[in-house]
Design a protein around this motif. Structure first.
Motif, PDB file in Angstrom:
ATOM      1  N   TYR A 463     -13.955   2.459  -0.843  1.00  0.00           N
ATOM      2  CA  TYR A 463     -12.706   3.178  -0.657  1.00  0.00           C
ATOM      3  C   TYR A 463     -12.798   4.149   0.512  1.00  0.00           C
ATOM      4  O   TYR A 463     -11.922   4.214   1.345  1.00  0.00           O
ATOM      5  CB  TYR A 463     -12.323   3.914  -1.953  1.00  0.00           C
ATOM      6  CG  TYR A 463     -11.681   5.230  -1.669  1.00  0.00           C
ATOM      7  CD1 TYR A 463     -12.380   6.407  -1.852  1.00  0.00           C
ATOM      8  CD2 TYR A 463     -10.397   5.280  -1.143  1.00  0.00           C
ATOM      9  CE1 TYR A 463     -11.799   7.617  -1.526  1.00  0.00           C
ATOM     10  CE2 TYR A 463      -9.821   6.487  -0.813  1.00  0.00           C
ATOM     11  CZ  TYR A 463     -10.519   7.650  -0.999  1.00  0.00           C
ATOM     12  OH  TYR A 463      -9.967   8.837  -0.659  1.00  0.00           O
ATOM     13  N   TYR A 468      -9.491  -1.619   0.879  1.00  0.00           N
ATOM     14  CA  TYR A 468      -8.836  -1.752  -0.424  1.00  0.00           C
ATOM     15  C   TYR A 468      -8.804  -3.209  -0.794  1.00  0.00           C
ATOM     16  O   TYR A 468      -9.414  -4.038  -0.189  1.00  0.00           O
ATOM     17  CB  TYR A 468      -7.416  -1.189  -0.346  1.00  0.00           C
ATOM     18  CG  TYR A 468      -7.393   0.235   0.097  1.00  0.00           C
ATOM     19  CD1 TYR A 468      -6.925   0.587   1.345  1.00  0.00           C
ATOM     20  CD2 TYR A 468      -7.857   1.240  -0.737  1.00  0.00           C
ATOM     21  CE1 TYR A 468      -6.916   1.902   1.751  1.00  0.00           C
ATOM     22  CE2 TYR A 468      -7.842   2.556  -0.338  1.00  0.00           C
ATOM     23  CZ  TYR A 468      -7.366   2.880   0.920  1.00  0.00           C
ATOM     24  OH  TYR A 468      -7.353   4.183   1.323  1.00  0.00           O
ATOM     25  N   GLU A 470      -6.472  -5.148  -0.384  1.00  0.00           N
ATOM     26  CA  GLU A 470      -5.882  -5.908   0.715  1.00  0.00           C
ATOM     27  C   GLU A 470      -6.750  -5.724   1.946  1.00  0.00           C
ATOM     28  O   GLU A 470      -6.620  -4.754   2.663  1.00  0.00           O
ATOM     29  CB  GLU A 470      -4.495  -5.369   1.027  1.00  0.00           C
ATOM     30  CG  GLU A 470      -3.791  -4.760  -0.175  1.00  0.00           C
ATOM     31  CD  GLU A 470      -2.851  -5.744  -0.795  1.00  0.00           C
ATOM     32  OE1 GLU A 470      -3.025  -6.051  -1.989  1.00  0.00           O
ATOM     33  OE2 GLU A 470      -1.946  -6.182  -0.079  1.00  0.00           O
ATOM     34  N   GLU A 472      -6.904  -6.393   5.009  1.00  0.00           N
ATOM     35  CA  GLU A 472      -6.331  -6.888   6.255  1.00  0.00           C
ATOM     36  C   GLU A 472      -6.116  -5.740   7.228  1.00  0.00           C
ATOM     37  O   GLU A 472      -6.090  -4.593   6.843  1.00  0.00           O
ATOM     38  CB  GLU A 472      -5.007  -7.576   5.983  1.00  0.00           C
ATOM     39  CG  GLU A 472      -4.141  -6.775   5.034  1.00  0.00           C
ATOM     40  CD  GLU A 472      -2.728  -7.278   4.961  1.00  0.00           C
ATOM     41  OE1 GLU A 472      -2.349  -7.762   3.892  1.00  0.00           O
ATOM     42  OE2 GLU A 472      -2.026  -7.157   5.971  1.00  0.00           O
ATOM     43  N   MET A 732      -7.850  11.656  -0.116  1.00  0.00           N
ATOM     44  CA  MET A 732      -6.838  10.613   0.012  1.00  0.00           C
ATOM     45  C   MET A 732      -5.554  11.184   0.587  1.00  0.00           C
ATOM     46  O   MET A 732      -4.835  10.507   1.305  1.00  0.00           O
ATOM     47  CB  MET A 732      -6.518   9.990  -1.339  1.00  0.00           C
ATOM     48  CG  MET A 732      -7.471   8.937  -1.764  1.00  0.00           C
ATOM     49  SD  MET A 732      -6.778   8.034  -3.137  1.00  0.00           S
ATOM     50  CE  MET A 732      -5.970   6.717  -2.293  1.00  0.00           C
ATOM     51  N   ASN A 750       3.807  12.769  -0.940  1.00  0.00           N
ATOM     52  CA  ASN A 750       2.848  11.752  -0.512  1.00  0.00           C
ATOM     53  C   ASN A 750       2.066  11.200  -1.690  1.00  0.00           C
ATOM     54  O   ASN A 750       1.847   9.993  -1.805  1.00  0.00           O
ATOM     55  CB  ASN A 750       1.869  12.347   0.509  1.00  0.00           C
ATOM     56  CG  ASN A 750       2.531  12.617   1.851  1.00  0.00           C
ATOM     57  OD1 ASN A 750       3.586  12.068   2.139  1.00  0.00           O
ATOM     58  ND2 ASN A 750       1.918  13.459   2.646  1.00  0.00           N
ATOM     59  N   VAL A 753       4.103   8.683  -3.824  1.00  0.00           N
ATOM     60  CA  VAL A 753       4.208   7.337  -3.247  1.00  0.00           C
ATOM     61  C   VAL A 753       2.868   6.608  -3.397  1.00  0.00           C
ATOM     62  O   VAL A 753       2.804   5.467  -3.836  1.00  0.00           O
ATOM     63  CB  VAL A 753       4.574   7.411  -1.749  1.00  0.00           C
ATOM     64  CG1 VAL A 753       4.711   6.017  -1.181  1.00  0.00           C
ATOM     65  CG2 VAL A 753       5.849   8.184  -1.559  1.00  0.00           C
ATOM     66  N   LEU A 754       1.810   7.311  -3.036  1.00  0.00           N
ATOM     67  CA  LEU A 754       0.469   6.747  -3.123  1.00  0.00           C
ATOM     68  C   LEU A 754       0.169   6.306  -4.547  1.00  0.00           C
ATOM     69  O   LEU A 754      -0.354   5.214  -4.790  1.00  0.00           O
ATOM     70  CB  LEU A 754      -0.530   7.812  -2.689  1.00  0.00           C
ATOM     71  CG  LEU A 754      -1.963   7.368  -2.509  1.00  0.00           C
ATOM     72  CD1 LEU A 754      -2.022   6.248  -1.490  1.00  0.00           C
ATOM     73  CD2 LEU A 754      -2.808   8.540  -2.064  1.00  0.00           C
ATOM     74  N   ARG A 756       2.202   5.426  -6.981  1.00  0.00           N
ATOM     75  CA  ARG A 756       2.926   4.230  -7.389  1.00  0.00           C
ATOM     76  C   ARG A 756       2.268   2.975  -6.839  1.00  0.00           C
ATOM     77  O   ARG A 756       2.118   1.966  -7.525  1.00  0.00           O
ATOM     78  CB  ARG A 756       4.374   4.305  -6.886  1.00  0.00           C
ATOM     79  CG  ARG A 756       5.348   4.788  -7.927  1.00  0.00           C
ATOM     80  CD  ARG A 756       6.749   4.886  -7.393  1.00  0.00           C
ATOM     81  NE  ARG A 756       6.923   6.065  -6.580  1.00  0.00           N
ATOM     82  CZ  ARG A 756       7.887   6.200  -5.670  1.00  0.00           C
ATOM     83  NH1 ARG A 756       8.730   5.228  -5.453  1.00  0.00           N
ATOM     84  NH2 ARG A 756       7.990   7.309  -4.973  1.00  0.00           N
ATOM     85  N   VAL A 757       1.862   3.072  -5.580  1.00  0.00           N
ATOM     86  CA  VAL A 757       1.273   1.900  -4.938  1.00  0.00           C
ATOM     87  C   VAL A 757      -0.114   1.589  -5.502  1.00  0.00           C
ATOM     88  O   VAL A 757      -0.417   0.452  -5.849  1.00  0.00           O
ATOM     89  CB  VAL A 757       1.185   2.136  -3.412  1.00  0.00           C
ATOM     90  CG1 VAL A 757       0.416   1.028  -2.750  1.00  0.00           C
ATOM     91  CG2 VAL A 757       2.577   2.244  -2.828  1.00  0.00           C
ATOM     92  N   VAL A 758      -0.933   2.612  -5.620  1.00  0.00           N
ATOM     93  CA  VAL A 758      -2.306   2.409  -6.080  1.00  0.00           C
ATOM     94  C   VAL A 758      -2.330   1.838  -7.497  1.00  0.00           C
ATOM     95  O   VAL A 758      -3.124   0.954  -7.813  1.00  0.00           O
ATOM     96  CB  VAL A 758      -3.067   3.755  -6.008  1.00  0.00           C
ATOM     97  CG1 VAL A 758      -4.286   3.739  -6.884  1.00  0.00           C
ATOM     98  CG2 VAL A 758      -3.450   4.054  -4.580  1.00  0.00           C
ATOM     99  N   GLU A 760      -0.231  -0.098  -8.845  1.00  0.00           N
ATOM    100  CA  GLU A 760       0.126  -1.519  -8.801  1.00  0.00           C
ATOM    101  C   GLU A 760      -1.019  -2.382  -8.327  1.00  0.00           C
ATOM    102  O   GLU A 760      -1.298  -3.426  -8.890  1.00  0.00           O
ATOM    103  CB  GLU A 760       1.286  -1.713  -7.818  1.00  0.00           C
ATOM    104  CG  GLU A 760       2.642  -1.418  -8.370  1.00  0.00           C
ATOM    105  CD  GLU A 760       3.360  -2.685  -8.806  1.00  0.00           C
ATOM    106  OE1 GLU A 760       4.453  -2.545  -9.375  1.00  0.00           O
ATOM    107  OE2 GLU A 760       2.823  -3.796  -8.594  1.00  0.00           O
ATOM    108  N   ILE A 761      -1.652  -1.960  -7.244  1.00  0.00           N
ATOM    109  CA  ILE A 761      -2.593  -2.886  -6.621  1.00  0.00           C
ATOM    110  C   ILE A 761      -4.029  -2.737  -7.094  1.00  0.00           C
ATOM    111  O   ILE A 761      -4.803  -3.667  -6.972  1.00  0.00           O
ATOM    112  CB  ILE A 761      -2.553  -2.796  -5.085  1.00  0.00           C
ATOM    113  CG1 ILE A 761      -3.116  -1.463  -4.584  1.00  0.00           C
ATOM    114  CG2 ILE A 761      -1.143  -2.988  -4.567  1.00  0.00           C
ATOM    115  CD1 ILE A 761      -3.195  -1.422  -3.087  1.00  0.00           C
TER     116      ILE A 761
END
Lengths: 845, 241
Positions: A463, A468, A470, A472, A732, A750, A753-754, A756-758, A760-761
């Motif tokens: 990390y 992560y 993803e 890419e 982070m 911030n 948003v972070l 919610r995304v974290v 999920e993935i």
């Protein structure tokens, strides 16, 4: 070779100690003090011989000097011979900035006296570095390293990474950690433990580590916290040597039916008498508002207290606090009222009585507070506890008994805190390249990380390297590079050093949350920890008026004035100290004893207030350590189910949420909770049936409790806000980046948003995992919740379910606290459907 | 099931407006590059939005197979010129859309520097776009003349429902009356306006400050599809103490 943690048994005589001291010091000491104190007798020689030592002793026992004497001795010897080099010999770390200044005065004065009386070649330099130290002074430290360096945990972590200065630091022979008891149970202490391992690893010679502590238990754990997992330590524990005179006072005989005004007056009369009978009294309350109220009342009822009674608490400005401390030291005050701010070691002169208003919630805290009285070790520590209701009475009676026997509650040291580790890994990377195995070994050398799983460490490296799920795009935002093949990591990018310097620290940015009405009128401010616990439509008091909470948006909340409503959540709710689990269990045992006493026909031997309380409860059944009573009744449109789980608020926080979550999954409706130290209330609309015994047993099943608690925390304010804290600690989100300071509001945005995304993935994301861990293990008490549930399953605790028309006396306080939480149903679709139907029904009606 | 707001103008649960007679769809507020902007703020943000937006778009193109795609503003988020990766993505997305569809961009407040990219792909970009009898405009400026029926974005509207014990559920939504409609944001991560609790002057869009927002009908986007929630006024009345 086995690691040895042992208690000191050998007290050296005055002459033995003088033997090791240089003549100048011997003379000075004889002239100033005469005798060595008990802890000095145990510790000074051992430290001189190079043994790591943990000294636990009360105020006024010569603790500080025990730590410094051996070091100053060595320095003076070198100074006399003109051989004092330009490096740091003693590193002194303390959590308080103010304390550091105190020590400087306590060190500077003896040094001055020594130098005035003698002709010594070199000067011994003392330097202080905190967040307030000027740039000029800091540069001077690098140019001319002080021999004794005084600093805070945060500043230490910063200078660890100063290329030039840290070289001086690596020469230190003595490392002293003061107020270690106040560091061990939180992330500041964890942070320090890693700093120490990092520092010592770079040294050529092992330094001597000295820890100074107040009353705390278990000492062995604190010793290991001080020296790490791989070193010996000697424990000098002289806390038992000071006598404790502790008494519990009830202001009136009948705590229930005496009108509030009368009980109040009685309490202030008692307080007044106590203050009059003593020179200086320190009064502790449990909240800041209570502190203000008490001072106000004392001055109003007894005008002669004007000017000699003051308040001291965290919300007051630094100047005001310093002023009070000075007055206290000079003996100008008869009484100071405080919440928690005067618990720590600031020198406050002599106090001869400590009064606790309401239970301090833990034996350790009670003894730490009472230990502030009686400045010299020969004086007894005197404490009086004034109770405010019947539960308080029971609690304090047990607490006093435990305190007299020196039976303390155990400290909880946070373990495997990944966010704190993230900061240090970045710091380590800045310093040099690391082999993963070596780095892990260093980290596991710090007691809080002794069990860190290797895979968690690897995951953290991934990390921090910006990788992560993803994988890419460029890993532009990594703070380290990590080579999985070669198992190495190091720093990366030009921004890492300033990021580290400007964002280091464990204390989260918390700012007051502004309160507005829904038509944008400003009302006042409340603290974020309070908002964490708010739910929609809660009613609370602010600036003398009642308001209903409607919604929050980052650092603002919106409310509606509700002049005639009664509050559902007290404003000090987040401030309230939790009852320790250990003390809670003692109280449960005590309850059983009382119940048995009454059943054996011996009721008359009990205090009337206690006897009456229990006799009333016997109609319903007395819950105790072998009996869990669950009572159900209808009130105000709700079905109540009160669980009398006396395990302390932290364990109840975990237990109640798990229970609510499971019941919601079973029955499909939404639950509101009230949580206290003594139990919790599960509430839902009264059209649903009360819980059955099967429901309860299923809800309290010990398996899967951790998983269910995690699920129960989803969508709570607490999770989102704590995530912000952890994300900031893990770098982070950054408070300071590219020269910009980010407001708390922006940080929260911030973070949201972070988050919610974290979620999920990658649910295994280090910062996310740590957020859950911090909440479940440090704020709540999942381990004891599980152990309690197990006892029920194994039949060690009997379960009885009683359906009543009204709450039992023991339930009053639980029911009255007001709902404190809500649990969401997991199946959003069904919920959505249900909600939609309800809403359309209401609209079309 | 898509629901008709106006003749030929349908709200869909995929967060796009579908106009079958015009063979067109309208989407708004994608805010591509939002994550990059966060990273510039020092937030260690992983990639997420791109994937979700791509998936959603795929579903829409598959299901409605439009000839024309109208983007009602904020195709991209405001971000620095230095974020090359983000610019590349905006470019790639526009290129992909423009490849097999007639794309029309309506300008939003975050669409700075988009013009050059649009020009490169021959995609027109204007302050408003009239399609059928609907005027499509972002809504961040009040100097854009309105038509008989105006479709706005910019607001990112959502409703928040609470039950008797205080549990909440948030859902993005469409708002509409006879002459004005507001569409929900396409981006899964931007914040918005809680219309179940806001007054006209709380709205972001200046065009709505003079509108009686309580008269708006509400159509919420949920896992169950579109849900009709009567009007904002009705919702607010439910929660009045």
């Amino acid at each position: 070779m086995a690691i040895v943690i042992e208690y000191a048994t050998e007290q050296y005589g005055n002459e033995d100690i003088y033997d090791i001291l240089v003549p100048e010091i011997e003379t000075w000491f004889r002239d100033t003090f005469g005798d060595f104190t008990a802890c000095q007798r145990y510790a000074v020689k051992e430290i001189h011989d190079g043994k790591n030592t943990l000294i636990s002793s009360p105020t006024g026992s010569g603790k500080t000097l025990s730590a410094f004497l051996a070091a100053i001795n060595e320095l003076l010897l070198l100074a006399k011979q003109g051989e004092l080099e330009d490096k740091i010999y003693v590193l002194y770390v303390s959590p308080l900035k103010a304390l550091n200044n105190d020590i400087e005065r306590n060190l500077q004065k003896p040094l001055r006296e020594l130098y005035e009386a003698n002709d010594i070649e070199d000067d011994i330099r003392v330097g202080v570095r905190t967040g307030d130290t000027s740039q000029k002074e800091r540069q001077e430290h690098t140019r001319n390293p002080p021999h004794i360096y005084i600093t805070t945990p945060e500043s230490l972590a910063i200078v660890l990474n100063s290329p030039k200065f840290s070289r001086s630091l690596e020469e230190a022979r003595y490392i002293i950690v003061d107020e270690i008891h106040s560091l061990a149970d939180n992330k500041r202490g964890v942070h320090l433990s890693l700093s120490l391992e990092r520092l010592v690893q770079r040294m050529n010679n092992e330094p001597v580590r000295i820890g100074l502590s107040a009353t705390i238990s278990p000492m062995d754990d604190i010793a290991r916290f001080l020296v790490g997992t791989d070193r010996d330590c000697l424990i000098v524990d002289v806390t038992g040597m000071k006598d404790v005179d502790i008494e519990v006072i009830s202001p009136v005989d009948d705590l229930v039916y005496t009108p509030a005004g009368e009980a109040s007056t009685a309490m202030y009369e008692i307080l007044d008498n106590l203050i009059q009978q003593h020179q200086t009294t320190l009064v502790f309350t449990n909240t800041r508002s209570a502190t203000e109220r008490v001072v106000f009342n004392l001055k109003q009822r007894y005008p002669r207290y004007d000017g000699v009674v003051e308040a001291h608490h965290g919300s007051l400005s630094r100047d005001v606090r310093l002023n009070v401390e000075e007055k206290l030291k000079r003996g100008d005050l008869r009484c100071v009222v405080s919440s928690t701010s005067l618990e720590l070691g600031i020198d406050i002169g002599s106090v001869d009585l400590v009064v606790l208003l309401g239970s301090p919630k833990s034996v350790t805290r009670a003894l730490q507070r009472i230990g502030r009285s009686g400045h010299f070790i020969t004086e007894t520590s005197k404490g009086r506890v004034i109770v405010l209701d019947r539960d308080d009475l029971i609690e304090c009676t047990v607490l006093a008994r435990e305190a007299r026997q020196g039976r303390l509650d155990r400290v909880h040291i946070p373990s495997n805190a990944i966010d704190v580790l993230a900061q240090h890994v970045v710091g380590m990377g800045i310093q040099q390249k690391w082999d993963v195995g070596e780095a892990l070994q260093l980290i596991q050398g710090a007691y809080p990380y002794r069990d860190l799983p290797r895979q968690d460490f690897i995951k953290l490296l991934h990390y921090l390297a910006g990788e992560y799920e993803e994988l890419e795009g460029k890993k532009v935002y990594g703070k380290i590079w990590y080579d999985e093949q070669d198992e190495m990591f190091g720093r990366r990018g030009k921004m890492v050093r300033p990021i580290y310097y400007l964002n280091i620290g464990t204390i989260p940015d918390e700012t007051a949350v502004k309160v507005y009405t829904t038509d944008k009128q400003f009302v006042g401010k409340v603290e974020e920890p309070f908002v964490e616990r708010l739910k929609k439509d809660d009613i609370f008091v602010l600036a003398g008026q009642t308001y209903q909470f409607k919604r929050s948006r980052r650092m603002r909340i919106y409310v509606v004035p509700r002049p005639d409503a009664s509050p559902t959540i007290p404003s000090w709710f987040s401030e309230q100290l939790p009852l320790s689990y250990d003390l809670a269990r003692e109280i449960s045992r005590y309850r059983r004893t009382i119940a048995e006493t009454i059943e054996n026909g011996d009721a008359e031997s009990l205090m009337p207030a206690i006897r009456n309380y229990f006799q009333e409860q016997l109609h319903f059944g007395v819950p105790h350590d072998q009996h869990l009573l669950v009572e159900t009744f209808r009130q105000d449109g709700y079905q109540h189910n009160v669980f009398h789980t006396l395990v302390g608020r932290q364990a109840n926080d975990a237990l109640s949420r798990i229970v609510a979550y499971r019941l919601t999954s079973l029955h499909g409706f939404n639950i509101r909770l009230a949580i206290t130290d003594n139990g919790f209330d599960v509430m839902y609309p009264e059209r649903h049936d009360p819980l059955t015994e099967d429901d309860i047993r299923a809800a309290l099943a010990a398996n899967d409790m951790r998983d269910d608690l995690r699920r129960a925390l989803d969508n709570t304010e607490m999770l989102k806000r704590r995530f912000r804290h952890v994300a900031a600690r893990s770098f982070m989100i950054l408070r300071n980046y590219l020269g910009h300071h980010m407001s708390v509001s922006r940080q929260q945005r911030n973070a949201s948003v972070l988050f919610r995304v974290v979620k999920e993935i990658d649910p295994e994301f280090p910062a996310l995992k740590e957020t859950y861990r911090e909440i479940m293990e440090d704020s709540m008490d999942i381990d004891n919740a599980v152990s309690y549930a197990r006892q029920i399953e194994q039949g060690d605790i009997e379960l009885s379910l009683k359906q009543m028309d009204m709450p039992s006396p023991f339930a009053f306080n639980i029911v009255a606290v007001g709902a404190s939480d809500v649990v969401l149903m997991e199946d959003r679709k069904a919920f959505t459907r249900q909600m939609h139907e309800q809403v359309m029904e209401a609209i079309n009606a | 099931m898509p629901e008709e707001l106006w003749p030929d103008v349908h709200a869909t649960e995929e967060r796009c407006i579908w106009m079958p007679e015009q063979d067109a769809i309208v989407i708004a507020d994608l805010h591509l590059g939002y994550e990059g902007a966060l990273r510039m703020d020092g937030v260690a943000m992983p990639r997420y939005q791109d994937r979700v937006i791509s998936e959603r778009l795929e579903r829409i193109l598959d299901r409605y197979d439009p000839r024309c795609i109208v983007v009602n503003g904020d195709f991209k988020h405001n971000f620095s010129r230095n974020l090359r990766q983000e610019w590349r993505e905006v470019n790639a997305m526009l290129s992909f859309l423009a490849d097999e569809h007639d794309v029309h961009l309506v300008r939003g407040n975050h669409d700075n520097f988009l013009k050059t990219i649009a020009v490169r792909h021959n995609v027109p970009m204007t302050w408003r776009y009239d399609i059928g009898d609907v005027t499509v405009t972002h809504g961040h400026r009040d100097d854009v003349p309105r038509g008989d029926r105006t479709l706005l974005a910019h607001e990112h509207p959502f409703i928040k429902l609470r039950d008797e014990v205080g549990a909440t559920l948030s859902m993005p939504c469409y708002l509409y009356t006879d002459d004005v409609a507001v569409m929900p944001a396409f981006s899964p991560i931007v914040s918005g306006t809680d219309v179940s609790d806001a007054m006209s002057r709380d709205y972001l869009s200046p065009l709505l400050h003079s509108v009686d927002v309580d008269a708006f009908n509400v159509l919420a986007v949920s896992d169950l599809g579109l849900l009709d929630f009567a009007t904002i006024g009705d919702l607010k009345a439910m929660y009045r103490p």
